[in-house]
Enzyme design. Sequence first.
Site, mmCIF file in Angstrom:
data_model
loop_
_atom_site.group_PDB
_atom_site.id
_atom_site.type_symbol
_atom_site.label_atom_id
_atom_site.label_comp_id
_atom_site.label_asym_id
_atom_site.label_seq_id
_atom_site.Cartn_x
_atom_site.Cartn_y
_atom_site.Cartn_z
ATOM 1 N N HIS A 201 8.784 -6.670 -27.844
ATOM 2 C CA HIS A 201 9.253 -6.552 -26.466
ATOM 3 C C HIS A 201 10.168 -7.736 -26.176
ATOM 4 C CE1 HIS A 201 9.677 -6.464 -22.253
ATOM 5 N NE2 HIS A 201 8.797 -7.418 -22.008
ATOM 6 N N CYS B 63 5.464 -3.408 -19.607
ATOM 7 C CA CYS B 63 6.403 -3.710 -20.695
ATOM 8 C C CYS B 63 5.959 -3.176 -22.050
ATOM 9 C CB CYS B 63 6.621 -5.213 -20.796
ATOM 10 S SG CYS B 63 7.250 -5.948 -19.284
ATOM 11 N N ASN C 65 15.366 -8.751 -19.970
ATOM 12 C CA ASN C 65 14.066 -8.107 -20.142
ATOM 13 C C ASN C 65 14.099 -6.768 -19.409
ATOM 14 O OD1 ASN C 65 11.425 -7.223 -19.882
ATOM 15 N ND2 ASN C 65 10.584 -9.243 -19.373
#
EC number: 2.3.1.180
Lengths: 80, 318
Positions: B244, B116, B274
Amino acid sequence: MTRDEIREGLAEILEEVAGVNPDDAAEDKSFTDDLDVDSLSMVEVVVAAEERFDVKIPDDEVQNLKTVGDAVSFIEKAGK
Amino acid sequence: MTNGVNGTKVVGLGHYQPSKVLTNEDLAKMVDTNDEWIVSRVGIKERRIAEDETVADMATAAAEKALAASGLTAADIDYVIVATCTALDRTPNVASRVAAGLGIDAPAAIDINTACSGFPHAVATADHAIRAGAATNAIVVGVERLSDFTDWTDRSTCVLFGDGAGAVVLTATAPGEEPGVGPVVWGSVPEMSDAVRILGDHPYINQNGQSVFRWATTTLAPLARKAAESAGVKIEDVAAVVFHQANLRIIEGIAKRLGADNAVIARDIVESGNTSAASVPLALSKMVARGEIPSGAPVLLFAFGGGLTYAGQIIRCP
């Protein structure tokens, strides 16, 4: 610090983090089932409790803290 | 010896999301969950799921838009770097396919995997390559097709993830011009390598949510602040913050401790879920497209994820 003082401190944290009514935060109450504190709020409670009571509550220990009384006992022992 | 390049800047942004929307109501028909539960736990309302689009298709689409916005052409690009952890093929890499798709001749073509946190790592690596004289113009992509690695019967994970891509074009600043990409702050926590995982023998994404939440909300704000300060930007002068997009409660938890009180905080997770390495450039490109980020204003990027890894820097957008 007495058990009652720890419980009162936890009740303030629970109110701030998860909107729990301080009168509900009795030692026999389950965080999940009675007080509707979800797993991430529980982390926030633990982090706030570490700062307030100057103790370390490891990740592995968090799952063993089912009730307010469990947390009071852990903090009482860890603070000694 | 120096090539006279002392900085780089972003000259174009672009993003791509699949058209298929998966709402919380849709998920409630697949697993035992509901909108209220998902919104209160992670803040997500819907996410986009790829159908025919491959990782390379999405990366190429985002890169093409960023290139068009930059005013440069394929002939100007000599470095393509793609951050992803969901490429299905071991070779060719995604960067080579993006280069082929856009008709870029002979670029250095590199994929990186820091899960990520990939995009700020890739921006830093491109910035370094240009400043070292190894490249002149770079396309930097974050792309992910997490739906391929999601267990659609696991209600604790399948509500979290989405697919998409975002890209920027980086070029050298003119002599005397202020750099548009600040120094990177990056690192990792190897002892927590088990906290987020897509393992070979169990290829579904899984994580220790409580551990990651605690790590992110208690340790990342000072690192993000350092990324701003190392670019000479006071935290209160940051115009936008793009973390993020892992979980709205993590974003709000870090933001509270960061002190960037005058910044717009990216909340693209609400409509995109996400998207791992795609989340930062996707959110950033959408904010720029909506006019939410003034030209030249300092934007703080900070991403974190599997590894555990983290990276962030100040950038300025056109």
